[in-house]
Design an enzyme around this catalytic site. Structure first.
Site, PDB file in Angstrom:
ATOM      1  N   HIS A 270       0.867  -1.188   0.000  1.00 20.06           N
ATOM      2  CA  HIS A 270       0.000   0.000   0.000  1.00 20.06           C
ATOM      3  C   HIS A 270       0.896   1.227   0.000  1.00 20.06           C
ATOM      4  CE1 HIS A 270      -3.194   2.814   1.134  1.00 20.06           C
ATOM      5  NE2 HIS A 270      -4.025   1.875   0.734  1.00 20.06           N
ATOM      6  N   ASP A 321      -7.900  -5.419  -0.818  1.00 20.80           N
ATOM      7  CA  ASP A 321      -8.306  -6.204  -1.986  1.00 20.80           C
ATOM      8  C   ASP A 321      -7.963  -7.682  -1.870  1.00 20.80           C
ATOM      9  OD1 ASP A 321      -7.455  -3.323  -3.875  1.00 20.80           O
ATOM     10  OD2 ASP A 321      -9.473  -4.080  -3.476  1.00 20.80           O
TER      11      ASP A 321
HETATM   12  C1  SDX Z   1      -6.036   0.071  -3.269  1.00 18.03           C
HETATM   13  O1  SDX Z   1      -4.320   4.472  -2.031  1.00 18.03           O
HETATM   14  C2  SDX Z   1      -5.351   3.883  -1.504  1.00 18.03           C
HETATM   15  O2  SDX Z   1      -5.861   4.227  -0.447  1.00 18.03           O
HETATM   16  C3  SDX Z   1      -5.892   2.721  -2.352  1.00 18.03           C
HETATM   17  C4  SDX Z   1      -6.900   1.811  -1.665  1.00 18.03           C
HETATM   18  C5  SDX Z   1      -8.238   2.519  -1.418  1.00 18.03           C
HETATM   19  O3  SDX Z   1      -8.983   2.089  -0.512  1.00 18.03           O
HETATM   20  O4  SDX Z   1      -8.568   3.409  -2.243  1.00 18.03           O
HETATM   21  O5  SDX Z   1      -6.376   1.358  -0.424  1.00 18.03           O
HETATM   22  C6  SDX Z   1      -7.223   0.607  -2.545  1.00 18.03           C
HETATM   23  O6  SDX Z   1      -5.788   0.459  -4.364  1.00 18.03           O
HETATM   24  C7  SDX Z   1      -5.116  -0.885  -2.548  1.00 18.03           C
HETATM   25  C8  SDX Z   1      -3.900  -1.305  -3.414  1.00 18.03           C
HETATM   26  C9  SDX Z   1      -4.358  -2.352  -4.442  1.00 18.03           C
HETATM   27  N1  SDX Z   1      -3.222  -2.634  -5.371  1.00 18.03           N
HETATM   28  C10 SDX Z   1      -2.564  -3.805  -5.327  1.00 18.03           C
HETATM   29  O7  SDX Z   1      -2.753  -4.679  -4.481  1.00 18.03           O
HETATM   30  C11 SDX Z   1      -1.528  -3.962  -6.437  1.00 18.03           C
HETATM   31  C12 SDX Z   1      -0.242  -4.572  -5.869  1.00 18.03           C
HETATM   32  N2  SDX Z   1       0.371  -3.551  -4.988  1.00 18.03           N
HETATM   33  C13 SDX Z   1       1.401  -2.761  -5.549  1.00 18.03           C
HETATM   34  O8  SDX Z   1       1.372  -2.538  -6.921  1.00 18.03           O
HETATM   35  C14 SDX Z   1       1.819  -1.585  -4.662  1.00 18.03           C
HETATM   36  O9  SDX Z   1       1.998  -2.075  -3.403  1.00 18.03           O
HETATM   37  C15 SDX Z   1       0.936  -0.344  -4.603  1.00 18.03           C
HETATM   38  C16 SDX Z   1       0.597   0.142  -5.952  1.00 18.03           C
HETATM   39  C17 SDX Z   1      -0.312  -0.624  -3.834  1.00 18.03           C
HETATM   40  C18 SDX Z   1       1.735   0.728  -3.852  1.00 18.03           C
HETATM   41  O10 SDX Z   1       2.826   0.947  -4.614  1.00 18.03           O
HETATM   42  P1  SDX Z   1       3.989   2.024  -4.317  1.00 18.03           P
HETATM   43  O11 SDX Z   1       3.761   2.731  -3.043  1.00 18.03           O
HETATM   44  O12 SDX Z   1       4.146   2.835  -5.550  1.00 18.03           O
HETATM   45  O13 SDX Z   1       5.198   1.102  -4.097  1.00 18.03           O
HETATM   46  P2  SDX Z   1       6.202   0.640  -5.247  1.00 18.03           P
HETATM   47  O14 SDX Z   1       5.437   0.095  -6.414  1.00 18.03           O
HETATM   48  O15 SDX Z   1       7.153   1.761  -5.505  1.00 18.03           O
HETATM   49  O16 SDX Z   1       6.960  -0.577  -4.553  1.00 18.03           O
HETATM   50  C19 SDX Z   1       7.948  -0.330  -3.533  1.00 18.03           C
HETATM   51  C20 SDX Z   1       8.705  -1.643  -3.429  1.00 18.03           C
HETATM   52  C21 SDX Z   1       9.181  -2.158  -4.775  1.00 18.03           C
HETATM   53  O17 SDX Z   1      10.314  -2.972  -4.541  1.00 18.03           O
HETATM   54  P3  SDX Z   1      11.748  -2.437  -5.081  1.00 18.03           P
HETATM   55  O18 SDX Z   1      11.576  -2.263  -6.582  1.00 18.03           O
HETATM   56  O19 SDX Z   1      12.003  -1.132  -4.350  1.00 18.03           O
HETATM   57  O20 SDX Z   1      12.691  -3.552  -4.717  1.00 18.03           O
HETATM   58  O21 SDX Z   1       7.841  -2.679  -2.929  1.00 18.03           O
HETATM   59  C22 SDX Z   1       7.661  -3.660  -3.947  1.00 18.03           C
HETATM   60  C23 SDX Z   1       8.084  -3.053  -5.250  1.00 18.03           C
HETATM   61  O22 SDX Z   1       8.542  -4.052  -6.129  1.00 18.03           O
HETATM   62  N3  SDX Z   1       6.244  -3.989  -3.982  1.00 18.03           N
HETATM   63  C24 SDX Z   1       5.765  -5.205  -4.238  1.00 18.03           C
HETATM   64  C25 SDX Z   1       4.379  -5.086  -4.159  1.00 18.03           C
HETATM   65  N4  SDX Z   1       4.060  -3.820  -3.865  1.00 18.03           N
HETATM   66  C26 SDX Z   1       5.221  -3.137  -3.769  1.00 18.03           C
HETATM   67  N5  SDX Z   1       6.399  -6.371  -4.505  1.00 18.03           N
HETATM   68  C27 SDX Z   1       5.601  -7.444  -4.709  1.00 18.03           C
HETATM   69  N6  SDX Z   1       4.259  -7.426  -4.635  1.00 18.03           N
HETATM   70  C28 SDX Z   1       3.620  -6.258  -4.379  1.00 18.03           C
HETATM   71  N7  SDX Z   1       2.311  -6.239  -4.308  1.00 18.03           N
END
Ligand code: SDX
Length: 385
Positions: A270, A321
């Protein structure tokens, strides 16, 4: 190359950590800090235990929890405005089956706007905006259910005014009157999905109406934004993860491989919550209850090791989710309706933010740091190679 000195301000990729608005609607860092979600000062754990979606929607739109009389009047307004235009149902019959369910919802809300008697009210008319928001809350569930019925080769069902918002959606979408526990679990998921501060879709809604555009345009912009798999689309993707794993025996191998290959696992992580999403913790309990009710614990046995390993190895707890995917499966809902359900709940939060923005508006217009080529002379077309 431009330099910082040419532009005021600092560049924050993805606006991470940027405070772009003040709001009285939601606090993601309540009394206990990170992960202490509050709607209008009420903790999500208390709301989850004590209020219906109708009460939560009233709180978001009107700023206070309703008393019995206010709730009865609000509920009566919602029930009496659930019907969608016949013209929309006719259109839904012609939309191709393969159209994405969130694209169809985007279209449905646009059509509903054309039949709203106050669609052309001045966009800053607070009272008209609240009335429109109540109609949007009432009708979005009906529009989502109607499309589901048509996809199943069934006739859309008229709303049943004897049922709650949650119970009526399950009835209209599945054709069956749901059990009390299914209705309670679904209603709870709507309360938890209803609002979440300045997430991408809510931000899109606020940017849209900051030009003094209208509430329907803000809602349609939000629907388009929520569709993305990084946002609301993640609940449908989370189900696909469970199906891909297939069996509890394969879970450990699958998750170690996914972590080793740095796979992005939908339903985890998140942008704001770093110590876990309180909504996921609440819904996990209900996943177990419904799994026991239908006598199918396979999916809980698949989810558990994945949740344990991603949290332990990546320090990425599940978000809202992750459990909703299983919860909606246990209710017999098709995966393509998971994100539209997120939307039919979130229309209350989107509307509250739209109304707040329009009540005290400032056009949102950030700057961009230029990184393209500079100072290039225009050559006549015959000299361009
Ligand atoms: C919702 O914002 C809200 O409030 C949204 C929400 C709401 O109620 O409206 O809460 C609802 O959208 C929840 C999120 C649903 N999305 C997912 O589940 C998709 C998977 N999650 C990721 O894509 C990610 O965690 C986000 C998009 C939710 C947040 O992404 P960020 O803050 O941009 O983090 P990032 O992509 O820059 O990742 C930081 C690190 C990375 O590793 P490095 O490249 O630094 O080594 O964490 C890793 C990412 O690879 N990472 C994950 C991951 N999420 C982040 N690695 C594996 N699986 C994941 N899910």
């Amino acid at each position: 190359m431009s330099t910082d000195s040419e532009l005021p301000g600092t560049y924050y990729p993805g606006l991470e950590g940027v405070i772009s608005n003040e709001t009285a609607i939601t606090n993601l860092e309540g009394r206990k800090g990170d992960g202490d979600l509050e709607y209008r000062g009420y903790r999500i754990e208390d709301l989850a235990e004590h209020v219906s979606y109708e009460e939560a929607a009233y709180l978001l739109l009107h700023g206070e929890l309703p008393n019995a009389g206010q709730l009865a009047e609000f509920d009566s307004r919602l029930r009496s405005q659930r019907q969608i235009p016949g013209e929309l149902i006719d259109l839904l019959r012609h939309i191709p089956r393969e159209a994405h369910s969130m694209d169809v919802l985007r279209t449905s809300l646009s059509v509903i706007s054309h039949f709203d008697p106050e669609v052309n009210a001045i966009s800053t008319d607070h009272a008209a905006n609240v009335r429109k928001a109540e109609r949007i809350v009432a009708k979005t569930a009906t529009a989502v259910a109607a499309r589901e019925r048509l996809l199943a080769g069934q006739e859309p069902l008229a709303p049943d005014a004897s049922l709650s918002h949650a119970g009526n959606f399950l009835y209209m979408a599945t054709g069956k009157k749901p059990s009390a526990s299914m209705t309670r679990a679904f209603d709870l998921s709507l309360v938890l999905y209803a609002e979440h501060e300045l997430n991408a879709s809510t931000f899109a809604a606020r940017v849209t109406v900051s030009t003094l555009s209208d509430i329907y345009s803000g809602i349609v912009a939000a629907v388009g934004t929520l569709k993305g798999p990084l946002h609301g689309g993640a609940n449908e993707e989370a189900w696909k993860v469970l199906v891909e794993v297939g069996s509890p025996d394969n879970a450990e191998h699958w998750i170690q491989d996914a972590l080793a290959t740095k796979k992005r696992i939908m339903g985890f992580g998140h942008r704001v919550y770093k110590t876990g999403d309180p909504r996921a913790r609440i819904l996990k309990v209900w996943c177990r209850k419904l799994a026991d009710e239908i006598g199918e614990d396979k999916w809980e046995k698949i989810a558990e090791p994945i949740e344990r390993e991603v949290t332990a190895q990546k320090k990425l707890p599940p978000n809202v989710d992750w459990p909703t995917a299983r919860l909606y499966h246990y209710m017999g809902l098709e995966t393509d309706v998971y994100t539209p359900i997120f939307a039919l709940a979130r229309v209350a939060g989107w509307s509250a933010h739209i109304i707040e923005q329009l009540d005290s508006n400032r056009l949102m217009r950030p700057r961009a740091r230029y990184t393209g080529p500079a100072n290039r002379p225009v050559k006549p077309i015959q000299e361009r190679r």
